[in-house]
Design an enzyme around this catalytic site. Structure first.
Site, PDB file in Angstrom:
ATOM      1  N   HIS A  54       0.827  -1.216   0.000  1.00 35.45           N
ATOM      2  CA  HIS A  54       0.000   0.000   0.000  1.00 35.45           C
ATOM      3  C   HIS A  54       0.863   1.268   0.000  1.00 35.45           C
ATOM      4  O   HIS A  54       2.077   1.196  -0.218  1.00 35.45           O
ATOM      5  CB  HIS A  54      -0.994  -0.057   1.170  1.00 35.45           C
ATOM      6  CG  HIS A  54      -1.630  -1.413   1.307  1.00 35.45           C
ATOM      7  ND1 HIS A  54      -2.636  -1.847   0.483  1.00 35.45           N
ATOM      8  CD2 HIS A  54      -1.339  -2.470   2.129  1.00 35.45           C
ATOM      9  CE1 HIS A  54      -2.967  -3.093   0.807  1.00 35.45           C
ATOM     10  NE2 HIS A  54      -2.186  -3.504   1.791  1.00 35.45           N
ATOM     11  N   GLU A  91      -2.122   0.155   7.985  1.00 37.34           N
ATOM     12  CA  GLU A  91      -1.253  -0.897   7.443  1.00 37.34           C
ATOM     13  C   GLU A  91      -0.095  -0.303   6.643  1.00 37.34           C
ATOM     14  O   GLU A  91       1.037  -0.789   6.738  1.00 37.34           O
ATOM     15  CB  GLU A  91      -2.067  -1.849   6.572  1.00 37.34           C
ATOM     16  CG  GLU A  91      -1.233  -2.996   6.005  1.00 37.34           C
ATOM     17  CD  GLU A  91      -1.988  -3.838   4.996  1.00 37.34           C
ATOM     18  OE1 GLU A  91      -3.190  -3.590   4.780  1.00 37.34           O
ATOM     19  OE2 GLU A  91      -1.368  -4.755   4.406  1.00 37.34           O
ATOM     20  N   HIS A 146       2.747  -7.206   4.495  1.00 39.36           N
ATOM     21  CA  HIS A 146       1.373  -6.765   4.744  1.00 39.36           C
ATOM     22  C   HIS A 146       0.960  -7.099   6.168  1.00 39.36           C
ATOM     23  O   HIS A 146       1.654  -7.830   6.889  1.00 39.36           O
ATOM     24  CB  HIS A 146       0.409  -7.467   3.773  1.00 39.36           C
ATOM     25  CG  HIS A 146       0.562  -7.012   2.353  1.00 39.36           C
ATOM     26  ND1 HIS A 146      -0.236  -6.062   1.780  1.00 39.36           N
ATOM     27  CD2 HIS A 146       1.462  -7.373   1.401  1.00 39.36           C
ATOM     28  CE1 HIS A 146       0.146  -5.852   0.527  1.00 39.36           C
ATOM     29  NE2 HIS A 146       1.177  -6.641   0.282  1.00 39.36           N
ATOM     30  N   GLU A 223       1.632 -11.872   5.747  1.00 37.73           N
ATOM     31  CA  GLU A 223       0.628 -11.138   6.526  1.00 37.73           C
ATOM     32  C   GLU A 223       1.073 -11.295   7.970  1.00 37.73           C
ATOM     33  O   GLU A 223       0.930 -12.359   8.569  1.00 37.73           O
ATOM     34  CB  GLU A 223      -0.768 -11.728   6.313  1.00 37.73           C
ATOM     35  CG  GLU A 223      -1.303 -11.607   4.895  1.00 37.73           C
ATOM     36  CD  GLU A 223      -1.873 -10.215   4.593  1.00 37.73           C
ATOM     37  OE1 GLU A 223      -1.795  -9.313   5.469  1.00 37.73           O
ATOM     38  OE2 GLU A 223      -2.391 -10.030   3.477  1.00 37.73           O
TER      39      GLU A 223
HETATM   40 ZN    ZN Z   1      -2.013  -5.325   2.649  1.00 34.71          ZN
END
Ligand code: ZN
Length: 258
Positions: A54, A91, A146, A223
């Site tokens: 992101h 995030e 992430h 993640e």
């Molecule tokens: Zn992400």
């Protein structure tokens, strides 16, 4: 319903990309000559691309990040906004901080590290460009970082590696090896358990992520936890704990590149 929610949130979180600024520039060169304190490191001279998921201004530029890009087997948004903790820690800020901490550790070991974005205030780049950066550099390994946004009861981390989607077929097996090394380093270094809601033994395989589908170099996604879960969020919002995550991920790279 929970599975559906989890999947949609994961998709929202994981397939970031965009068409923002060009690739982050490589770090200053690290000493590689004889007598360097890093001369024995498995990382010396290795090319590593880190992709902090992101970007800080994505949410303000939907027209750019929602543009559809081809990811090998279909079309997806160029990038996404990512998730955030209930306390408001985004995030994109987490991935930016962790990627920079990790880059510092890897560079100290002699690796040549490039990030896929230059700062945390921009838009994008698209997932397609993030993959292209690592491909152009012929990276020895690349990791997309992430944090998840799933149902609050779920917790733990998981690593995602590619399924064969056309031209990524040659890197499916080495990517799985990289993913296992990253998983093992992160598990032993942070003590965070394997995800309770996705994957098996902290591992998952997917064919719907542009960063995996378009890669021609060994690639994995992580993640690091579920930002909606209070316990995971407490870890991710802690600077000292993010440093522990960075040190742990570096161990994973060392094991893979040894
Ligand atoms: Zn992400």
């Amino acid at each position: 319903m929970i599975a559906g929610v989890a999947l949609s949130l994961l998709a929202a979180c994981t397939d970031s990309s965009d068409d923002g600024p060009p690739a982050g520039s490589a770090p200053p060169p690290t000493a590689t000559g004889n007598g360097s304190p890093t001369s024995g490191s498995a990382l010396r001279g290795k090319v590593i691309v880190l992709d902090p998921g992101h970007n800080g201004a994505n949410a303000d530029h939907p027209e750019q990040i929602n543009r559809k890009v081809f990811v090998g087997n279909g079309y997806k948004p160029c990038n996404t906004t990512g998730t955030r903790t209930t306390g408001g820690y985004p995030e994109h800020a987490f991935t930016w901080d962790l990627a920079n901490r990790l880059a510092k550790v890897l560079r100290a070991e002699g690796a040549k590290v490039t990030l896929t974005r230059k700062n945390d205030e921009g838009v994008g780049p698209c997932i397609t460009e993030r993959a292209a950066i690592a491909n152009r550099l012929r990276a020895d390994a690349t990791l997309s970082i992430h944090a998840d946004g799933s149902a609050p009861s779920g917790h733990g981390f998981h690593v995602i590696t590619p399924l064969p989607v056309g031209k990524n077929a040659p890197i499916v097996t080495p990517s799985r090896t990289l993913g296992v090394a990253i998983r093992d380093g992160f598990r032993s270094g942070t003590g965070i358990p394997f995800s309770t809601y996705l994957g098996k033994n902290g591992l998952d395989r997917r064919d719907d992520l542009g960063g995996l589908n378009l890669s021609t170099v060994p690639v994995a996604f992580i993640e690091c936890g579920n930002m909606m879960n209070p316990g995971d969020a407490a870890k991710m919002t802690s600077g000292p704990f993010r440093q522990r995550m960075a040190d742990s991920l570096a161990k994973g790279f060392q094991a893979y590149l040894r």
